[in-house]
Design a protein around this motif. Structure first.
Motif, PDB file in Angstrom:
ATOM      1  N   ALA A  22       0.831  -1.042   0.094  1.00 46.60           N
ATOM      2  CA  ALA A  22      -0.042   0.066  -0.098  1.00 46.60           C
ATOM      3  C   ALA A  22       0.938   1.347  -0.031  1.00 46.60           C
ATOM      4  O   ALA A  22       1.585   1.635   0.905  1.00 46.60           O
ATOM      5  CB  ALA A  22      -0.952   0.009   1.231  1.00 46.60           C
ATOM      6  N   GLU A  23       0.935   1.949  -1.244  1.00 46.60           N
ATOM      7  CA  GLU A  23       1.655   2.967  -1.342  1.00 46.60           C
ATOM      8  C   GLU A  23       0.849   4.165  -1.738  1.00 46.60           C
ATOM      9  O   GLU A  23       0.805   4.439  -3.035  1.00 46.60           O
ATOM     10  CB  GLU A  23       2.998   2.650  -2.320  1.00 46.60           C
ATOM     11  N   GLY A  24       0.480   5.164  -0.836  1.00 39.60           N
ATOM     12  CA  GLY A  24      -0.511   6.159  -1.427  1.00 39.60           C
ATOM     13  C   GLY A  24      -1.728   5.740  -2.031  1.00 39.60           C
ATOM     14  O   GLY A  24      -2.287   4.755  -1.359  1.00 39.60           O
ATOM     15  N   ARG A  25      -1.982   5.835  -3.240  1.00 44.56           N
ATOM     16  CA  ARG A  25      -3.347   5.492  -3.933  1.00 44.56           C
ATOM     17  C   ARG A  25      -2.929   4.075  -4.315  1.00 44.56           C
ATOM     18  O   ARG A  25      -4.042   3.383  -5.068  1.00 44.56           O
ATOM     19  CB  ARG A  25      -3.703   6.451  -5.057  1.00 44.56           C
ATOM     20  N   GLY A  26      -1.863   3.620  -4.501  1.00 42.93           N
ATOM     21  CA  GLY A  26      -1.103   2.500  -5.132  1.00 42.93           C
ATOM     22  C   GLY A  26      -1.468   1.399  -4.391  1.00 42.93           C
ATOM     23  O   GLY A  26      -0.966   1.225  -3.314  1.00 42.93           O
ATOM     24  N   ARG A  27      -2.043   0.374  -4.791  1.00 45.31           N
ATOM     25  CA  ARG A  27      -2.334  -1.072  -4.066  1.00 45.31           C
ATOM     26  C   ARG A  27      -2.161  -2.138  -5.033  1.00 45.31           C
ATOM     27  O   ARG A  27      -2.253  -2.196  -6.184  1.00 45.31           O
ATOM     28  CB  ARG A  27      -3.841  -0.941  -3.741  1.00 45.31           C
ATOM     29  N   LEU A  28      -1.408  -3.011  -4.468  1.00 42.38           N
ATOM     30  CA  LEU A  28      -0.874  -4.265  -4.998  1.00 42.38           C
ATOM     31  C   LEU A  28      -1.571  -5.603  -4.046  1.00 42.38           C
ATOM     32  O   LEU A  28      -1.025  -5.555  -3.089  1.00 42.38           O
ATOM     33  CB  LEU A  28       0.543  -4.510  -5.509  1.00 42.38           C
ATOM     34  N   THR A  29      -2.170  -6.570  -4.753  1.00 43.52           N
ATOM     35  CA  THR A  29      -2.447  -7.797  -3.951  1.00 43.52           C
ATOM     36  C   THR A  29      -1.076  -8.621  -4.108  1.00 43.52           C
ATOM     37  O   THR A  29      -0.226  -8.320  -4.875  1.00 43.52           O
ATOM     38  CB  THR A  29      -3.628  -8.335  -4.601  1.00 43.52           C
TER      39      THR A  29
ATOM     40  N   GLY B 211       2.371 -12.812   5.108  1.00 44.15           N
ATOM     41  CA  GLY B 211       1.181 -12.359   4.406  1.00 44.15           C
ATOM     42  C   GLY B 211       0.800 -11.093   5.025  1.00 44.15           C
ATOM     43  O   GLY B 211      -0.286 -10.632   5.185  1.00 44.15           O
ATOM     44  N   ALA B 212       1.705 -10.217   5.536  1.00 45.78           N
ATOM     45  CA  ALA B 212       1.501  -8.781   5.837  1.00 45.78           C
ATOM     46  C   ALA B 212       1.570  -7.729   4.640  1.00 45.78           C
ATOM     47  O   ALA B 212       2.024  -8.028   3.789  1.00 45.78           O
ATOM     48  CB  ALA B 212       2.730  -8.425   6.907  1.00 45.78           C
ATOM     49  N   THR B 213       0.964  -6.582   5.173  1.00 45.00           N
ATOM     50  CA  THR B 213       0.843  -5.628   3.945  1.00 45.00           C
ATOM     51  C   THR B 213       1.921  -4.600   4.172  1.00 45.00           C
ATOM     52  O   THR B 213       2.214  -4.005   5.386  1.00 45.00           O
ATOM     53  CB  THR B 213      -0.458  -4.879   4.031  1.00 45.00           C
ATOM     54  N   MET B 214       2.975  -4.509   3.205  1.00 44.09           N
ATOM     55  CA  MET B 214       4.079  -3.506   3.281  1.00 44.09           C
ATOM     56  C   MET B 214       3.353  -1.955   3.069  1.00 44.09           C
ATOM     57  O   MET B 214       2.672  -1.713   2.014  1.00 44.09           O
ATOM     58  CB  MET B 214       4.792  -3.878   2.255  1.00 44.09           C
ATOM     59  N   VAL B 215       3.734  -1.020   3.860  1.00 44.98           N
ATOM     60  CA  VAL B 215       3.475   0.179   3.687  1.00 44.98           C
ATOM     61  C   VAL B 215       4.779   1.155   3.304  1.00 44.98           C
ATOM     62  O   VAL B 215       5.317   1.275   4.533  1.00 44.98           O
ATOM     63  CB  VAL B 215       2.556   0.588   4.780  1.00 44.98           C
ATOM     64  N   PRO B 216       5.516   1.122   2.399  1.00 41.38           N
ATOM     65  CA  PRO B 216       6.822   1.738   2.416  1.00 41.38           C
ATOM     66  C   PRO B 216       6.963   3.238   2.537  1.00 41.38           C
ATOM     67  O   PRO B 216       5.942   4.127   2.129  1.00 41.38           O
ATOM     68  CB  PRO B 216       7.328   1.456   0.901  1.00 41.38           C
TER      69      PRO B 216
END
Length: 533
Positions: free
Chosen positions: A28-35, A252-257
């Motif tokens: 999750a980076e700003g508006r960008g999301r990737l599964t 399986g955690a979400t990365m928020v760079p």
């Protein structure tokens, strides 16, 4: 490999995570999301681009860019094509980056366009634009491919889009074959030491070492599927990449760079992204706790903080738990030469153990403390920390002499850190061997003095160095950051120190500074402090 089999190489980990976590949010980076499934596809595309560019197994591929989704994709793509990743420090200037590329003979480079107001492409062209080679940078004759991740690419370079378009012609079977050919014992990355005390050296770590260490780290820390992890530690640093990206892929955690640390941005990210996991140095957590706008942000989702340094004030642990409601606060110790992690506290350890020590060795790891003559010393006695285990580096890249100095014939890594083991096997790092100084015949350990000074209620950060003294040889000088608005004077702090510690440890000089100089890994640059006089 079965659905639940533990992956032992990074390419297999990416595929395994894409299958296992599928529709879960990976980045999750700003508006960008990737599964996770989409991240797997992006990594395959980047790997195909590498194959199309002629990257062969064992080639070194560098990434010189801040924490972004693109960094994750191109780094994992390069490794999935069989390359050895070379992360380049974003604080480096063009000449410093060129030296890393030259020493590793990197064949490809992914580089950001402009970051923090500087054009990385322009600085690299100034440093390596002339030479005997015929590639995009003649001064780097082995470098065949330079891909600009953001913005336009000058002549001879390629844009990210052009790179991916070229890769689209590579059959998926070729990409899969390259990934499957990678073995656990193959090098996965060459990470350069921070170089705070000397010439940076490239540490070679394998796929198997990386995955085993961070599977253990994730288990001991309690990283869970669905956690949202704010990755502030830079990706070019072992812990940012492996304790961040690799650990999230495993669990399986979400990365928020977060590309650059500011407390304001971190607070906004924690609230907006419902961040639950926040590793980082103590100064990061201190700045969040002390920020005047903290109360305007909902930080209630934070549940896990992992930190580590010679000095972790007990008060910081208490404030994280009491003021922010963080359920788990852990400390750890590691170094690049041991894959980034050596010891960790365990969930359930009492607060004083978490603040006072860096915990116990990882499973499969041995730690001992030795005197200068190499003899092991008993618990409670300071000496140099030595580490032996599956995660000790295979060596410094093409530097057998430095490797022989660092690793003994029977596999013990000399860390250069001074520490103490307690009777329970918890390690307390007290200093660097090179930072210790002698006051009138007594060994003085700056980190021990720093730990004591940090207990003063008006001190938020402090570093101690030895300075010459005509009578005692050397004495302590403290560089301290006062709490905002505090009237504390140098004489006040010295008088307080005389009541709290042995006389030979007491700083004879105190200089207040706005902030301590640190590298991107959070380490205080003591060499720079010594130049301040």
């Amino acid at each position: 490999m079965g659905e639940h089999a533990a992956p032992r190489t990074v390419p297999r980990l990416v595929r395994w995570a894409a299958r296992r976590y599928g529709t879960a949010e990976a980045v999750a980076e700003g508006r960008g999301r990737l599964t996770y499934a989409a991240l797997g596809e992006r990594v395959d595309q980047a790997a195909a681009g590498c194959v199309a560019a002629g990257v062969r197994p064992g080639d070194r591929v560098a990434v010189w860019a801040p924490n972004t989704t693109d960094w994750i994709v191109c780094a994992l793509g390069a490794v999935s094509a069989g390359a050895v990743l070379v992360p380049v420090n974003t604080r480096f200037k063009g000449a410093e980056a060129a030296e890393v590329l030259r020493r590793t003979r990197a064949t490809a480079l992914f580089v950001t366009g402009t970051f923090l107001g500087a054009s990385y492409v322009a600085s690299l062209r100034r440093a390596a634009g002339e030479g005997p080679g015929r590639g995009p940078l003649p001064g780097l004759p082995h470098l065949r491919e330079v891909v600009v991740l953001s913005g336009d690419a000058p002549e001879g370079f390629r844009t990210w889009k052009e790179f991916l378009t070229a890769g689209a012609r590579v059959p998926s079977s070729a990409v899969r074959a390259a990934a499957d050919a990678v073995r656990p014992e193959d090098p996965s990355d060459i990470t350069f030491t921070s170089g705070t005390t000397g010439h940076p050296k490239g540490v070679v770590i394998t796929h198997g070492q990386t995955l085993r260490v961070y599977a253990q780290w994730s288990e001991l820390a309690g990283l869970e599927r669905g956690d949202r992890y704010l990755i502030v530690n830079p990706f070019f640093h072992t812990f940012g990449y492996k304790g961040g990206v690799i650990a999230c892929l495993l669990r399986g955690a979400t990365m928020v760079p977060q590309p650059v640390f500011t407390a304001e941005t971190a607070l906004a990210n924690i609230a907006a992204e419902r961040v639950s996991v926040l590793p980082g140095p103590p100064t990061l957590h201190q700045s969040i706790l002390d920020h005047p706008a903290r109360g305007a942000h909902d930080l209630s989702t934070l549940r896990l903080v992992v930190t580590g340094a010679a000095v972790v004030p007990l008060e910081l642990v208490r404030r994280l738990r009491c003021e922010l409601g963080v359920a788990t606060v852990l400390t750890a110790y590691g170094l690049t030469e041991a894959s980034g992690t050596v010891t960790m506290c365990r969930r359930g350890d009492p607060p004083d153990v978490i603040a006072r020590t860096s915990g116990r060795p990882l499973p499969g790891t041995e730690v001992k403390v030795t005197a200068p003559d190499g003899r092991e010393v008993p618990a409670g006695t300071p000496g140099e920390v030595l580490v032996r285990g599956y995660h000790v580096m295979s060596g410094y890249f093409e530097d057998p002499d430095a490797t022989a100095r660092a690793v003994t014939r029977d596999g013990w890594l000399r860390t250069g850190d001074i520490g103490v083991l307690d009777e329970h096997g918890n390690l307390r790092i007290t200093d660097r061997v090179k930072d210790m100084f002698v006051v009138g015949g007594f060994n003085a350990y700056p980190a021990e003095i720093e730990r004591m000074l940090a207990r003063h209620p008006d001190i938020t950060d402090v570093a101690v160095v030895g300075v010459p003294d005509p009578r005692l040889g050397e004495v302590a000088k403290a560089y301290a950051v006062r709490r905002r608005g505090a009237p504390l004077t140098a004489d006040d702090l010295i008088a307080w120190a005389r009541r709290e510690m042995a006389n030979y440890k007491v700083p004879r000089q105190v200089e207040f500074v706005a902030e301590l100089p640190r590298n991107a890994s959070g380490k205080v640059l003591k060499a720079r402090l010594r130049t301040l006089g």
